[in-house]
Structure formats: structure tokens, C-alpha cells
Design a protein around this motif. Structure first.
Motif, PDB file in Angstrom:
ATOM      1  N   THR A  21     -13.053  -0.006   8.052  1.00  0.00           N
ATOM      2  CA  THR A  21     -12.318  -0.750   9.080  1.00  0.00           C
ATOM      3  C   THR A  21     -12.820  -0.419  10.476  1.00  0.00           C
ATOM      4  O   THR A  21     -13.019  -1.325  11.289  1.00  0.00           O
ATOM      5  CB  THR A  21     -10.798  -0.502   8.989  1.00  0.00           C
ATOM      6  N   ARG A  22     -13.060   0.836  10.766  1.00  0.00           N
ATOM      7  CA  ARG A  22     -13.469   1.232  12.120  1.00  0.00           C
ATOM      8  C   ARG A  22     -14.937   0.981  12.399  1.00  0.00           C
ATOM      9  O   ARG A  22     -15.309   0.600  13.509  1.00  0.00           O
ATOM     10  CB  ARG A  22     -13.154   2.706  12.353  1.00  0.00           C
ATOM     11  N   GLN A  23     -15.799   1.219  11.410  1.00  0.00           N
ATOM     12  CA  GLN A  23     -17.233   1.138  11.652  1.00  0.00           C
ATOM     13  C   GLN A  23     -17.835  -0.220  11.321  1.00  0.00           C
ATOM     14  O   GLN A  23     -18.831  -0.616  11.913  1.00  0.00           O
ATOM     15  CB  GLN A  23     -17.978   2.217  10.853  1.00  0.00           C
ATOM     16  N   LEU A  24     -17.254  -0.948  10.340  1.00  0.00           N
ATOM     17  CA  LEU A  24     -17.891  -2.170   9.868  1.00  0.00           C
ATOM     18  C   LEU A  24     -17.024  -3.415   9.982  1.00  0.00           C
ATOM     19  O   LEU A  24     -17.407  -4.470   9.495  1.00  0.00           O
ATOM     20  CB  LEU A  24     -18.359  -1.981   8.417  1.00  0.00           C
ATOM     21  N   GLY A  25     -15.858  -3.310  10.597  1.00  0.00           N
ATOM     22  CA  GLY A  25     -15.057  -4.491  10.885  1.00  0.00           C
ATOM     23  C   GLY A  25     -14.317  -5.104   9.710  1.00  0.00           C
ATOM     24  O   GLY A  25     -13.918  -6.263   9.770  1.00  0.00           O
ATOM     25  N   PHE A  26     -14.112  -4.346   8.633  1.00  0.00           N
ATOM     26  CA  PHE A  26     -13.298  -4.837   7.522  1.00  0.00           C
ATOM     27  C   PHE A  26     -11.827  -4.752   7.909  1.00  0.00           C
ATOM     28  O   PHE A  26     -11.432  -3.936   8.733  1.00  0.00           O
ATOM     29  CB  PHE A  26     -13.520  -3.982   6.265  1.00  0.00           C
ATOM     30  N   ASP A  27     -11.018  -5.612   7.309  1.00  0.00           N
ATOM     31  CA  ASP A  27      -9.564  -5.557   7.461  1.00  0.00           C
ATOM     32  C   ASP A  27      -8.965  -5.007   6.178  1.00  0.00           C
ATOM     33  O   ASP A  27      -9.403  -5.360   5.083  1.00  0.00           O
ATOM     34  CB  ASP A  27      -8.989  -6.954   7.717  1.00  0.00           C
ATOM     35  N   LEU A  28      -7.952  -4.164   6.322  1.00  0.00           N
ATOM     36  CA  LEU A  28      -7.235  -3.641   5.166  1.00  0.00           C
ATOM     37  C   LEU A  28      -6.248  -4.699   4.702  1.00  0.00           C
ATOM     38  O   LEU A  28      -5.352  -5.084   5.442  1.00  0.00           O
ATOM     39  CB  LEU A  28      -6.500  -2.354   5.520  1.00  0.00           C
ATOM     40  N   LYS A  29      -6.426  -5.187   3.487  1.00  0.00           N
ATOM     41  CA  LYS A  29      -5.545  -6.214   2.949  1.00  0.00           C
ATOM     42  C   LYS A  29      -4.447  -5.609   2.078  1.00  0.00           C
ATOM     43  O   LYS A  29      -3.321  -6.099   2.060  1.00  0.00           O
ATOM     44  CB  LYS A  29      -6.353  -7.236   2.145  1.00  0.00           C
ATOM     45  N   MET A  30      -4.786  -4.538   1.343  1.00  0.00           N
ATOM     46  CA  MET A  30      -3.813  -3.954   0.432  1.00  0.00           C
ATOM     47  C   MET A  30      -4.179  -2.489   0.179  1.00  0.00           C
ATOM     48  O   MET A  30      -5.348  -2.162  -0.002  1.00  0.00           O
ATOM     49  CB  MET A  30      -3.839  -4.734  -0.890  1.00  0.00           C
TER      50      MET A  30
END
Length: 128
Positions: A21-30
Motif C-alpha cells: 500500500t505505501r510503496q506500490l499504491g495498492f489499496d487494501l480491500k479485505m
């Protein structure tokens, strides 16, 4: 879960969530349990499991347990590979290699905290 699904085995799910999430821009979905999380980015669903957690983390019938690492990887297309490398190095990220210049573009292999690979790829501009 529309889109492409990839599952990585990781040593520490919380650490992996922070990295992606912090380094690669993913969103936490679950994140329903400590041993599993679902992250999303641009149509890619990245499922992360701790060894022993859920069905995907269970040992095989021969006793071999899932573990992180190897050469399989996801590829993230970037517009400025040098800028991404500099940003990630400044954040303390680990790379398996130096930038590689290829026929279709340039790439580098980034390691997540468990040693799973992420290929950062910058395509060459199209000619004509």
C-alpha cells in the motif's frame, strides 16, 4: 473479484500490507484475519497468505509447505523507471538486480519484504 488474481505467500501479512500500500499504491480491500489480505491495483487482485493460514497456506500432501520467494512475479508498468527505483531505494526497498535494458522496454526486479518479486517495467516509446 473481477480482473486478474495472483496469490503470494508472505512471512508477515501486516508487513506485506504496509509495503504494497505505501510503496506500490495498492489499496487494501479485505483483511479478515491475520493470515490473509486482499490488495487491489489497476484490476489486479493480489491475495497474500501467511504459511499455514487458510487453504492456500496449508502443507501439500507430501508435507511441503508454501513459502515465499522464487522467480515468478507480477509486473507493474511504470512511466519513469529511474524515478521509481530512486524513490523505492530511498524508502529502503530491496532490489534483486540493477535496471535491465530489453528490446521492448526496461525493467528491474523489486523484492517485497518476504522476497517475492515485483517487476517494474517501463516500455520503450513506440516508433511510427
Amino acid at each position: 473479484m473481477a480482473g486478474a488474481n495472483v496469490r503470494y505467500i508472505v512471512d508477515d501479512v501486516a508487513e506485506a500490507i504496509a509495503f504494497y500500500t505505501r510503496q506500490l499504491g495498492f489499496d487494501l480491500k479485505m483483511n479478515p484475519a491475520p493470515g490473509f489480505a486482499l490488495l487491489v491495483r489497476d484490476g489486479l487482485n493480489l491475495m497474500i497468505n501467511a504459511p499455514g493460514a487458510g487453504g492456500a497456506g496449508q502443507a501439500m500432501s507430501d508435507g511441503e509447505s508454501p513459502h515465499p520467494g522464487g522467480w515468478n512475479r507480477i509486473q507493474l508498468v511504470v512511466e519513469d523507471l529511474e524515478g521509481e527505483i530512486a524513490r523505492l531505494k530511498a524508502a529502503g526497498s530491496t532490489f534483486r538486480n540493477e535496471r535491465v535494458k530489453g528490446q521492448g522496454g526496461d525493467q528491474v526486479l523489486l523484492e517485497d519484504p518476504s522476497g517475492n518479486l515485483i517487476e517494474l517495467f517501463q516500455p520503450h516509446p513506440r516508433q511510427g
